[in-house]
Design a protein around this motif. Structure first.
Motif, PDB file in Angstrom:
ATOM      1  N   ILE A  29       0.846  -1.192   0.000  1.00 34.94           N
ATOM      2  CA  ILE A  29       0.000   0.000   0.000  1.00 34.94           C
ATOM      3  C   ILE A  29       0.880   1.240   0.000  1.00 34.94           C
ATOM      4  O   ILE A  29       1.775   1.369   0.831  1.00 34.94           O
ATOM      5  N   SER A  30       0.631   2.123  -0.942  1.00 34.65           N
ATOM      6  CA  SER A  30       1.339   3.398  -0.973  1.00 34.65           C
ATOM      7  C   SER A  30       0.317   4.521  -1.064  1.00 34.65           C
ATOM      8  O   SER A  30      -0.707   4.399  -1.743  1.00 34.65           O
ATOM      9  N   SER A  31       0.585   5.611  -0.361  1.00 35.90           N
ATOM     10  CA  SER A  31      -0.364   6.705  -0.295  1.00 35.90           C
ATOM     11  C   SER A  31       0.361   8.035  -0.413  1.00 35.90           C
ATOM     12  O   SER A  31       1.369   8.269   0.253  1.00 35.90           O
ATOM     13  N   MET A  32      -0.139   8.884  -1.294  1.00 39.27           N
ATOM     14  CA  MET A  32       0.340  10.256  -1.420  1.00 39.27           C
ATOM     15  C   MET A  32      -0.817  11.153  -1.005  1.00 39.27           C
ATOM     16  O   MET A  32      -1.847  11.215  -1.678  1.00 39.27           O
ATOM     17  N   ARG A  33      -0.668  11.811   0.160  1.00 39.50           N
ATOM     18  CA  ARG A  33      -1.741  12.653   0.691  1.00 39.50           C
ATOM     19  C   ARG A  33      -1.331  14.110   0.618  1.00 39.50           C
ATOM     20  O   ARG A  33      -0.212  14.470   0.971  1.00 39.50           O
ATOM     21  N   ILE A  34      -2.233  14.951   0.165  1.00 40.79           N
ATOM     22  CA  ILE A  34      -1.967  16.373   0.070  1.00 40.79           C
ATOM     23  C   ILE A  34      -2.343  17.039   1.392  1.00 40.79           C
ATOM     24  O   ILE A  34      -3.496  16.979   1.821  1.00 40.79           O
ATOM     25  N   LEU A  35      -1.378  17.653   2.055  1.00 43.75           N
ATOM     26  CA  LEU A  35      -1.597  18.291   3.346  1.00 43.75           C
ATOM     27  C   LEU A  35      -2.189  19.690   3.156  1.00 43.75           C
ATOM     28  O   LEU A  35      -2.156  20.251   2.055  1.00 43.75           O
ATOM     29  N   PRO A  36      -2.763  20.276   4.225  1.00 41.22           N
ATOM     30  CA  PRO A  36      -3.390  21.600   4.100  1.00 41.22           C
ATOM     31  C   PRO A  36      -2.466  22.677   3.545  1.00 41.22           C
ATOM     32  O   PRO A  36      -2.931  23.622   2.904  1.00 41.22           O
ATOM     33  N   ASP A  37      -1.147  22.551   3.785  1.00 38.57           N
ATOM     34  CA  ASP A  37      -0.224  23.573   3.273  1.00 38.57           C
ATOM     35  C   ASP A  37       0.185  23.309   1.835  1.00 38.57           C
ATOM     36  O   ASP A  37       1.029  24.026   1.273  1.00 38.57           O
ATOM     37  N   GLY A  38      -0.384  22.263   1.230  1.00 41.50           N
ATOM     38  CA  GLY A  38      -0.100  21.969  -0.172  1.00 41.50           C
ATOM     39  C   GLY A  38       1.032  20.997  -0.402  1.00 41.50           C
ATOM     40  O   GLY A  38       1.249  20.562  -1.535  1.00 41.50           O
ATOM     41  N   THR A  39       1.778  20.643   0.639  1.00 45.80           N
ATOM     42  CA  THR A  39       2.864  19.676   0.487  1.00 45.80           C
ATOM     43  C   THR A  39       2.306  18.254   0.435  1.00 45.80           C
ATOM     44  O   THR A  39       1.159  18.001   0.801  1.00 45.80           O
ATOM     45  N   GLN A  40       3.153  17.330  -0.005  1.00 43.69           N
ATOM     46  CA  GLN A  40       2.739  15.936  -0.143  1.00 43.69           C
ATOM     47  C   GLN A  40       3.316  15.087   0.985  1.00 43.69           C
ATOM     48  O   GLN A  40       4.483  15.248   1.352  1.00 43.69           O
TER      49      GLN A  40
END
Length: 265
Positions: free
Chosen positions: A54-65
């Motif tokens: 399982i791999s996940s790329m989540r976008i944080l509130p500040d726009g970073t990954q």
């Protein structure tokens, strides 16, 4: 026939309890903090063990990954018993196997479902009601969401297993996207009739990121029977609901107060 990239990264969740008895995988719910992983269908005569990447790329509130990953082990024996674990999601720079968070064992013959908690060494055991004769779907790919464009991706091969792929694309108008801009949400499923599993699921939403759940390192040999047993040192707690008969309408005399949960005469 094309080959899917081998670097694409595919457990257990509370919803697994409700899914037990279902003969095909449930629809994928998208990027979450706690990742469900893959649902293992409890079907006899198709033994297997595999690793779920399982791999996940989540976008944080500040726009970073935020890039995270985990590896889970799954198994199914010839009786249809399943083992499915969930390990912690860790940064992609983490080396080794992350900590075990929980594991699920289910026996379709006895309808016994067991959730293992390695932190408390509790085995929550429950005998589920008979699911009855449910129809077996010809495909584990869920139906297309309302309004989605459907793209048949054809046949391919993943971890040495033939799979069939489909992609659903939903168009979200800017006024409804929460971003002020139109966007597309895509869900991709690669299903194996041979193993009766979704071998890979890809969810892509520009607002939240991308998640890839992929089964790899598949062995179709009989797994170790110890996987389907409660480990030593665990305390078994039976959480099977008590079956009670409905109260008699004549149980309470006229004018008395009926017990909670019943209808007064």
């Amino acid at each position: 026939m094309r080959n899917l990239p081998v670097f694409f990264g595919c457990a257990l969740a509370a919803s697994a309890l409700a899914q037990v008895g279902v003969t095909t995988p449930a629809a994928y719910r998208g990027v979450m903090t706690v990742v469900d992983g893959v649902y293992v269908t409890p079907i006899p005569n198709i033994p297997m063990t595999a690793t779920v990447d399982i791999s996940s790329m989540r976008i944080l509130p500040d726009g970073t990954q935020e890039l995270r990953k985990t590896l889970n082990e799954i198994a199914r024996d010839s009786r249809g018993r399943i083992y499915n674990e969930r390990r912690a999601m860790v940064p992609v720079t983490f080396e080794g196997k992350s900590s075990l968070q929980s594991a699920h064992i289910f026996d379709p013959q006895t309808r016994q479902s067991v959730f293992l908690n390695p932190h408390t060494h509790l085995a929550r055991e429950m005998t589920l009601p008979d699911a009855g004769n449910r129809p077996v779907s010809e495909s584990g790919i869920p139906p297309a969401p309302h309004g989605a464009a459907v793209e048949d991706l054809g046949q391919s091969n993943l971890a040495g297993v033939n799979v069939h792929g489909v992609r659903y694309t939903i168009q979200i108008a800017g006024i409804a996207s929460g971003t002020g801009k139109p966007l597309q949400i895509k869900d991709e499923y690669w299903y194996s009739d041979q193993l009766r599993l979704n071998m890979m699921v890809v969810h892509d939403d520009p607002r939240t990121g991308q998640q890839i759940v992929m089964i790899k390192q598949v062995s179709q040999r009989e797994p170790d029977s110890k996987l389907f047993q409660v480990p030593e040192g665990y305390r078994v707690v039976d959480e099977t609901p008590v079956q009670t008969a409905p109260p008699s309408r004549e149980a309470a005399p006229r004018g008395s107060v009926a017990p909670v949960g019943t209808t007064p005469f």
